[in-house]
Design a protein around this motif. Structure first.
Motif, short mmCIF file in Angstrom:
data_model
loop_
_atom_site.label_atom_id
_atom_site.label_comp_id
_atom_site.label_asym_id
_atom_site.label_seq_id
_atom_site.Cartn_x
_atom_site.Cartn_y
_atom_site.Cartn_z
N THR A 9 -9.71 4.68 0.41
CA THR A 9 -9.19 5.78 1.23
C THR A 9 -8.02 6.44 0.52
O THR A 9 -7.14 5.75 0.00
CB THR A 9 -8.71 5.28 2.62
N TRP A 10 -8.05 7.76 0.51
CA TRP A 10 -6.98 8.56 -0.10
C TRP A 10 -6.53 9.62 0.90
O TRP A 10 -7.36 10.26 1.54
CB TRP A 10 -7.49 9.25 -1.37
N PHE A 11 -5.22 9.80 1.02
CA PHE A 11 -4.67 10.83 1.90
C PHE A 11 -3.92 11.85 1.05
O PHE A 11 -3.09 11.47 0.21
CB PHE A 11 -3.69 10.21 2.91
N HIS A 12 -4.21 13.12 1.26
CA HIS A 12 -3.51 14.20 0.58
C HIS A 12 -2.89 15.06 1.67
O HIS A 12 -3.58 15.79 2.39
CB HIS A 12 -4.47 14.99 -0.32
N ARG A 80 -8.35 13.75 3.99
CA ARG A 80 -8.56 12.32 3.82
C ARG A 80 -9.89 12.15 3.11
O ARG A 80 -10.90 12.73 3.52
CB ARG A 80 -8.63 11.59 5.17
N VAL A 81 -9.89 11.40 2.03
CA VAL A 81 -11.12 11.10 1.29
C VAL A 81 -11.37 9.62 1.46
O VAL A 81 -10.50 8.80 1.16
CB VAL A 81 -10.98 11.47 -0.21
N SER A 82 -12.55 9.26 1.96
CA SER A 82 -12.87 7.85 2.11
C SER A 82 -14.25 7.58 1.53
O SER A 82 -15.10 8.47 1.48
CB SER A 82 -12.80 7.42 3.59
N ALA A 83 -14.45 6.34 1.08
CA ALA A 83 -15.71 5.99 0.43
C ALA A 83 -16.04 4.53 0.69
O ALA A 83 -15.17 3.75 1.09
CB ALA A 83 -15.61 6.24 -1.07
N ASP A 84 -17.29 4.19 0.43
CA ASP A 84 -17.72 2.81 0.64
C ASP A 84 -17.42 1.90 -0.55
O ASP A 84 -17.56 0.69 -0.46
CB ASP A 84 -19.21 2.76 0.98
#
Length: 124
Positions: A9-12, A80-84
């Protein structure tokens, strides 16, 4: 500088699109498996947009935020970028009418802000 490791998870917190700004997200999948990636965009007007993509193994993706969805044109936006699987992700924003455009094209927005501050300070 930068995050020490990939994350799921990344938050910008801030970005902008419109006549004077370009806003990109750079996403890299260093894994040997594809990544299911979700982008959640939150605008200054309270709108939310979700887009999902599959990012093949060991590839990268550059997202031009305002071209990803027409509702993201001419607005302030958080993402928000999220991935498995763990990814690398960084925002890249640049003012269109800035003397430091060439620097902004190669640096994160935080590094660009630091560069601008340093330039002003050094020129005194």
């Amino acid at each position: 500088p930068g995050a020490p490791a990939p994350a799921t998870t990344w938050f910008h917190a801030e970005g902008a699109t419109g006549a004077f700004f370009e806003n990109y997200l750079l996403v890299g999948n260093p894994n040997f498996v594809p990544a299911q990636v979700e982008f959640l965009f939150l605008t200054d007007m309270g709108a939310t947009m979700v887009r999902s993509v599959t990012l093949p193994a060991q590839t990268r993706l550059t997202v031009n935020v305002e071209q990803f969805d027409s509702r993201l044109q001419s607005c302030a936006v958080s993402t928000r970028v999220s991935a498995d699987v763990p990814l690398r992700c960084m925002p890249l924003g640049r003012p269109m009418l800035s003397a430091s455009c060439s620097i902004a094209a190669r640096c994160s927005s935080a590094a660009v802000a630091a560069t601008r501050f340093t330039r002003r300070r050094m020129s005194r």
